[in-house]
Write an enzyme that holds these catalytic residues in place. Structure first.
Site, PDB file in Angstrom:
ATOM      1  CG  LEU A  30      -2.039  -1.046   1.213  1.00  0.00           C
ATOM      2  CD1 LEU A  30      -2.733  -1.093   2.554  1.00  0.00           C
ATOM      3  CD2 LEU A  30      -3.028  -0.776   0.095  1.00  0.00           C
ATOM      4  N   GLY A  31       2.109   1.133   0.373  1.00  0.00           N
ATOM      5  CA  GLY A  31       2.984   2.295   0.376  1.00  0.00           C
ATOM      6  C   GLY A  31       4.245   2.018   1.159  1.00  0.00           C
ATOM      7  N   GLY A  33       7.614   4.275   3.416  1.00  0.00           N
ATOM      8  CA  GLY A  33       8.161   5.526   3.916  1.00  0.00           C
ATOM      9  C   GLY A  33       9.524   5.294   4.522  1.00  0.00           C
ATOM     10  N   GLY A  34      10.059   6.325   5.169  1.00  0.00           N
ATOM     11  CA  GLY A  34      11.396   6.240   5.721  1.00  0.00           C
ATOM     12  C   GLY A  34      11.517   5.251   6.858  1.00  0.00           C
ATOM     13  CG  MET A  35      10.076   5.987  10.424  1.00  0.00           C
ATOM     14  SD  MET A  35      11.693   5.827  11.174  1.00  0.00           S
ATOM     15  CE  MET A  35      12.599   7.059  10.239  1.00  0.00           C
ATOM     16  N   GLY A  36       9.314   2.463   7.335  1.00  0.00           N
ATOM     17  CA  GLY A  36       8.864   1.116   7.056  1.00  0.00           C
ATOM     18  C   GLY A  36       7.970   1.041   5.844  1.00  0.00           C
ATOM     19  CB  VAL A  38       1.829   0.423   4.557  1.00  0.00           C
ATOM     20  CG1 VAL A  38       0.426  -0.003   4.985  1.00  0.00           C
ATOM     21  CG2 VAL A  38       2.348   1.516   5.478  1.00  0.00           C
ATOM     22  CE  LYS A  52      -0.253   1.892   9.361  1.00  0.00           C
ATOM     23  NZ  LYS A  52      -0.541   3.173  10.013  1.00  0.00           N
ATOM     24  CG  ASP A 146       2.195  14.001  12.232  1.00  0.00           C
ATOM     25  OD1 ASP A 146       2.328  15.198  11.889  1.00  0.00           O
ATOM     26  OD2 ASP A 146       2.667  13.060  11.588  1.00  0.00           O
TER      27      ASP A 146
END
Length: 658
Positions: A30-31, A33-36, A38, A52, A146
């Site tokens: 699904l996507g 990012g910098g941390m992991g 999904v 995630k 956030d």
């Protein structure tokens, strides 16, 4: 890490992606990012989930892993409408992961880029739903920190706020750490720019900006260099041109420069719901029940559904329930690999070899630590404590140092959040809490500065401090501290020690002098169970020890109450469909309840006696085995199924120690 980075579409898996994560089969991405990353996943019956998984570089960082574990625990507490529930997690896996329900649809920013601003009833439904989500988060004692368009998904049924409670795990920062900022420019409150303060009021400020953005497509404080945006946030009025007048009034209150001048999330949700009802075409009959807010949002919501054939998901049974479905009904056992199993699933009967006979424990009252340390100092602010070699003094406090190392820094962050939020909300106290450490003395000091402290504020801060430190000691097994000391520093020229206690031996975090003795009926006369505590106990637990204790206790309860009978038609018979066990962390109470409206009073009394014995022995046994166990009290109730509660028995572990 959002489940919608790809706009809600399932992307092909890449080489090296896992085939399974926990109980979920991975079908794509699904996507990322910098941390992991999904992943799109399916459970055994086709439930769509977003899984995630943390990148290996972050997984090797013990500091990141500890924060991830804590944020998973916080996230599990959050339940409510317009949120994406946490279903399962394993923060101790080689690659830590968590799974949430899948929410189809684009994020707010993607939707606006494709279709333009929200309008009319959909805008009011958006404002209502997102405010309701924040109200639920704040009610659980969590601050989102956030809130931004990328963290709101527009599903076919309404808006959904995601990444609550895990934003810090995702960006690797801590709100109290000097020099590091958490949040996204344009969605940060004035008080956070000024002093790093991030409470529920900051979430409300971001919500006001979010509603303005949804209605106009513009950021209310514009774009540009970070310092320019920060100056506008702190000094200039927001651009709310284009908002409907009534909604603009609510947004203006949310965007007030001073936190105390803002509306709360629950107040904003109520006001927006009224505006939404006025937009609705349906008319409530005179004397009829008002439409539920969730139904109203769904009825007035006009966002197209996302159809993605990549899921290939079979239809789910309408009888399956999202939540913890186990022998206890609320708390699940039999976990493998240390995962926090919160996902839907069938019940499981443990093999007899794994059941502990809690009734066989042989204990005495001397085995159990007192709920309030006998050396605890409960003094009136401004008085001088007795100076003994083992007691804290203002001199030992002044000699204490600031936090050093991961465990101390994260403990300071947790205390700043939990104590400041809990005391502030409950007692409307706006003090500051400074944490310092005296490692040779094994003491943690919390100095309170600000307005004059009332005794009830001290008591509230003491309880929240104890609960937080017990949680942190469970995360950091080698945390070398036992005592916590509250310092009244509201008059800097005359500070005073006002509370000292051992958080490891005070298993229930009791802040009153409660003797572990009971009346002839076994009731503890010094406290009573509460509806609020029962409500907290019904929130699914993510603590593996709570899960284990509840699972063992409920099986023991089935054995003692049902005996060898399997007569399901017998009105006395209990099962996992009508019997539950849960925990209220703030009270330090284990609740046991059965939904059996057909029981007469005699049956209820019999049930109360049996259930109280099992509950008391369970927490007593765990208290003896684990110094970090926080629960020292229990309560037993019968529910009538329509909201009525009959509390039958309650007490502390002293009532069963003999």
């Amino acid at each position: 890490m959002s489940s919608s980075r790809s706009g809600g579409r399932v992307l092909p898996a890449r080489p090296g992606d896992p085939k399974r994560v926990g109980p979920y089969r991975i079908i794509g991405r699904l996507g990322s990012g910098g941390m992991g990353t999904v992943h799109a996943g399916l459970d055994a019956v086709g439930l769509r989930v977003a899984v995630k998984v943390v990148h290996s570089a972050q997984a090797e960082d013990p500091e990141f892993r500890a924060r991830f574990r804590r944020e998973v625990q916080l996230s599990a507490r959050v339940q409510g409408p317009f949120l994406i529930p946490l279903l399962a997690a394993d923060p101790d896996a080689d690659s830590p992961w968590l799974a949430t329900a899948y929410a189809p649809g684009p994020t707010l920013d993607r939707h606006l880029a494709s279709y333009g601003p929200l309008a009319e009833s959909t805008l009011y439904a958006f404002a209502t739903g997102t405010a309701q989500a924040l109200a639920a988060i704040h009610a659980a004692g969590v601050v989102h920190r956030d809130v931004k368009p990328q963290n709101v998904i527009l599903t076919p049924a309404g808006p959904r706020v995601l990444d609550f409670g895990i934003a810090h795990a995702d960006d690797g920062t801590s709100v109290t750490r000097t020099g590091i900022m958490t949040g996204t420019p344009g969605w940060i409150s004035p008080e956070y720019y000024r002093a790093g303060s991030a409470g529920p009021e900051g979430d409300v400020f971001a919500w006001g900006a979010l509603v303005a953005y949804a209605a106009t497509g513009r950021l209310p404080f514009g774009t540009g260099a970070l310092d320019v945006v920060a100056y506008r946030v702190m000094s200039e009025e927001p651009d709310l041109h284009g908002l409907p007048d009534e909604l603009r009034t609510i947004a203006e209150s949310a965007l007030a420069k001073e936190p105390g001048s803002r509306t709360t999330a629950s107040e904003a949700a109520e006001e927006c719901a009224v505006l939404l009802a006025a937009q609705a075409t349906q008319v409530i009959p005179a004397g009829g029940e008002p439409t539920l807010v969730g139904d109203l949002v769904a009825a007035e919501w006009d966002v197209p559904a996302v159809d993605d054939p990549a899921w290939h998901s079979p239809a789910r049974s309408s009888r399956r329930m999202v939540g913890i479905a186990v022998a206890a009904g609320v708390v699940i056992g039999g976990l493998t690999g240390g995962a926090l199993a919160l996902q839907p699933g069938g019940t499981e009967t443990l093999p007899s070899s794994s059941r502990r006979d809690v009734s066989a424990s042989s204990t005495t009252i001397t085995d159990i630590p007192s709920p309030a340390s006998p050396t605890a100092s409960h003094q009136t602010p401004g008085t001088s404590p007795p100076v003994n070699a083992g007691e804290a003094t203002t001199s030992t406090w002044r000699a204490a140092r600031r936090a050093k190392g991961e465990a101390e820094i994260e403990t300071e962050a947790a205390l700043g959040h939990d104590v400041g939020l809990g005391v502030g909300e409950e007692y409307n106290y706006s003090g500051r809490y400074d944490v310092s450490y005296a490692q040779p003395r094994k003491e943690i000091y919390i100095a309170i500065s600000g307005p004059t402290i009332e005794s009830r504020v001290i008591q509230g801060a003491a309880k929240d401090t104890c609960l937080t430190l017990r949680m942190m000691a469970d995360i950091y097994k080698d945390l070398p501290y036992d005592e916590y000391v509250l310092v009244d520093n509201t008059t800097p020229t005359a500070p005073a020690i006002v509370w000292e206690d051992d958080f490891r031996t005070n298993t229930g975090c009791v802040t009153q002098t409660i003797e572990r003795t009971t009346t002839d009926q076994g009731q503890d006369p010094n406290w009573n169970p509460s509806e609020a505590g029962l409500k907290a106990a019904r929130i699914p637990s993510a603590d593996k020890d709570e899960i284990r204790v509840a699972t063992e206790a409920v099986h023991q309860l089935f054995v003692e109450w049902n005996g060898n009978s399997r007569l399901f038609h017998d009105p006395r018979y209990i099962s996992d469909e009508n019997t539950s066990i849960g925990f209220a962390p703030q009270e330090g109470v284990m609740y046991v309840w059965a939904t059996k409206p057909e029981w007469d009073q005699s049956t209820r009394e019999d049930w109360g006696n049996i259930a109280a014995g099992v509950a008391c022995q369970s927490i007593l046994t765990e208290s003896r085995a684990r110094p970090a166990w926080r629960y020292a009290q229990y309560a037993v109730a019968v529910l009538d199924g329509t909201g009525g509660t009959d509390f039958l028995r309650w007490g502390s572990v002293g009532s069963c120690a003999s």
